[in-house]
Write a protein that holds these residues in place. Structure first.
Motif, mmCIF file in Angstrom:
data_model
loop_
_atom_site.group_PDB
_atom_site.id
_atom_site.type_symbol
_atom_site.label_atom_id
_atom_site.label_comp_id
_atom_site.label_asym_id
_atom_site.label_seq_id
_atom_site.Cartn_x
_atom_site.Cartn_y
_atom_site.Cartn_z
ATOM 1 N N ILE A 101 14.986 -1.545 -19.638
ATOM 2 C CA ILE A 101 14.566 -2.374 -18.572
ATOM 3 C C ILE A 101 13.450 -3.359 -19.274
ATOM 4 N N GLN A 102 12.409 -2.617 -20.463
ATOM 5 C CA GLN A 102 11.422 -3.635 -20.947
ATOM 6 C C GLN A 102 12.255 -4.554 -21.777
ATOM 7 N N ILE A 103 13.311 -4.307 -22.410
ATOM 8 C CA ILE A 103 14.048 -5.114 -23.327
ATOM 9 C C ILE A 103 14.762 -6.250 -22.638
ATOM 10 N N ARG A 104 15.237 -5.830 -21.528
ATOM 11 C CA ARG A 104 16.003 -7.104 -20.738
ATOM 12 C C ARG A 104 14.903 -7.985 -20.036
ATOM 13 N N LEU A 105 13.654 -7.423 -19.772
ATOM 14 C CA LEU A 105 12.533 -8.246 -19.302
ATOM 15 C C LEU A 105 12.093 -9.249 -20.265
ATOM 16 N N LEU A 106 11.861 -8.509 -21.598
ATOM 17 C CA LEU A 106 11.571 -9.578 -22.572
ATOM 18 C C LEU A 106 12.547 -10.488 -22.927
ATOM 19 N N TYR A 107 13.885 -10.262 -22.832
ATOM 20 C CA TYR A 107 15.163 -11.054 -23.270
ATOM 21 C C TYR A 107 14.776 -12.420 -22.106
ATOM 22 N N ALA A 108 14.722 -11.792 -21.055
ATOM 23 C CA ALA A 108 14.599 -13.049 -20.132
ATOM 24 C C ALA A 108 13.419 -13.722 -19.988
ATOM 25 N N ILE A 109 12.340 -13.385 -20.653
ATOM 26 C CA ILE A 109 10.919 -14.385 -20.793
ATOM 27 C C ILE A 109 11.518 -15.144 -21.915
ATOM 28 N N VAL A 110 12.220 -14.675 -23.167
ATOM 29 C CA VAL A 110 12.435 -15.653 -24.317
ATOM 30 C C VAL A 110 13.551 -16.649 -23.760
ATOM 31 N N LEU A 111 14.383 -16.522 -22.884
ATOM 32 C CA LEU A 111 15.354 -17.246 -22.511
ATOM 33 C C LEU A 111 14.715 -18.430 -21.619
ATOM 34 N N THR A 112 13.702 -17.971 -20.603
ATOM 35 C CA THR A 112 12.962 -19.148 -19.882
ATOM 36 C C THR A 112 11.941 -19.929 -20.370
ATOM 37 N N THR A 113 11.216 -19.160 -21.532
ATOM 38 C CA THR A 113 10.102 -19.782 -21.839
ATOM 39 C C THR A 113 10.233 -20.412 -23.399
ATOM 40 N N CYS A 114 11.024 -19.756 -24.185
ATOM 41 C CA CYS A 114 10.949 -20.163 -25.445
ATOM 42 C C CYS A 114 12.467 -20.948 -26.066
ATOM 43 N N PHE A 115 13.292 -20.742 -25.103
ATOM 44 C CA PHE A 115 14.582 -21.710 -25.234
ATOM 45 C C PHE A 115 15.179 -21.434 -26.729
ATOM 46 N N PRO A 116 15.682 -20.077 -26.787
ATOM 47 C CA PRO A 116 16.511 -19.886 -28.189
ATOM 48 C C PRO A 116 17.485 -20.691 -28.479
ATOM 49 N N ALA A 117 17.821 -20.955 -29.761
ATOM 50 C CA ALA A 117 18.916 -21.817 -30.038
ATOM 51 C C ALA A 117 20.401 -21.163 -29.748
ATOM 52 N N ARG A 118 20.590 -19.838 -29.885
ATOM 53 C CA ARG A 118 21.892 -19.479 -29.801
ATOM 54 C C ARG A 118 21.655 -18.142 -28.788
ATOM 55 N N ALA A 119 21.409 -18.542 -27.473
ATOM 56 C CA ALA A 119 20.858 -17.378 -26.477
ATOM 57 C C ALA A 119 22.265 -16.459 -26.332
#
Length: 253
Positions: A101-119
């Motif tokens: 659950i924590q990993i999914r939350l962290l990944y969602a935060i990275v997606l929406t605020t950090c814009f990874p190159a290859r999500a």
């Protein structure tokens, strides 16, 4: 732009050999900032200020003779974007000491605020750790530790991630180049199916061994017919009636 609010080709600069009547120079104007959430618009702007001499939008996506489908892919090929090493290391580390659950939350935060190159690639490399709690739940419900990850489980984890992204930024996973989960899937993840499967196999086997010898001749005939259909992997519809009672039926697939 002239007084009639129409774009007028540049009149000064160095002539472009392949395009008579057009000129180029080092001056760049009237290009607005773009929010990174406007994904392809943001990457198009990035190309406009770094690539010289393109003759079309399609030409903007060509790098060293290779045509790319998106502006983002062209930016990656040109090295204009940072790699995802920091996010890879972060998710690898959290996979060792954090819950799914924590990993999914962290990944969602990275997606929406950090814009990874290859999500999408980032998710594929860590999808097991994001789905671990779902796997554990199904193993517990079915009392079977041999169950492994399945597409249905990954789909459920994606739904949870997309729900978080919608709460944070009102954006679906498709916005980040990831296929949206199938929310209408009716697989083993269905709660009603799971509820029907919540039984102890060993206990059920003991009940059968204990009670089958007690069946009447008629009951044994019905039991054998049903078990034969089950063993053959066939669906079936069975109807039986006791004297003085309403008809009883059983159907299964």
């Amino acid at each position: 732009m002239g007084s009639n609010k129409k774009w007028i080709p540049r009149k000064q600069g160095t002539p472009i050999e392949t395009c008579p009547g057009l000129f180029k120079s080092k001056a760049l104007g009237r290009i607005f900032t773009v929010n990174p959430r406007k994904t392809e618009c943001f990457y198009l702007r990035l190309l406009l200020v770094n690539v010289t001499g393109p003759l079309s939008f399609q030409d903007m996506r060509k790098v060293k003779g290779q045509q790319y489908l998106t502006y983002k892919d062209a930016c990656l090929a040109l090295g204009l974007l940072e790699d995802d090493n920091q996010w890879i290391c972060m998710l690898t580390e959290t996979g060792l000491n954090c819950t799914a659950i924590q990993i999914r939350l962290l990944y969602a935060i990275v997606l929406t605020t950090c814009f990874p190159a290859r999500a999408g690639t980032l998710r594929d490399n860590h999808k097991d750790s994001m789905t671990d709690d779902i796997l554990h739940r199904h193993r517990t419900r079915l009392n079977d530790q041999t169950i492994t990850f399945s597409d249905a489980m990954y789909n459920e984890a994606l739904i949870a991630i997309e729900d978080i992204c919608i709460v944070i930024a009102n954006l679906s996973l498709s916005h980040f180049g990831i296929h949206s989960p199938n929310r209408s899937a009716t697989t083993s993840m269905n709660t009603e199916v799971n509820r029907e499967l919540q039984y102890n196999i060993a206990e059920m086997a003991a009940i059968i061994i204990r009670n089958v010898p007690l069946l009447t001749k008629e009951q044994r005939t019905i039991y054998d017919s049903i078990m034969l259909a089950v063993s053959a992997g066939q669906g079936g519809f069975f109807l039986w009636m006791h004297q003085g009672e309403l008809a009883k039926h059983s159907s299964f697939r």
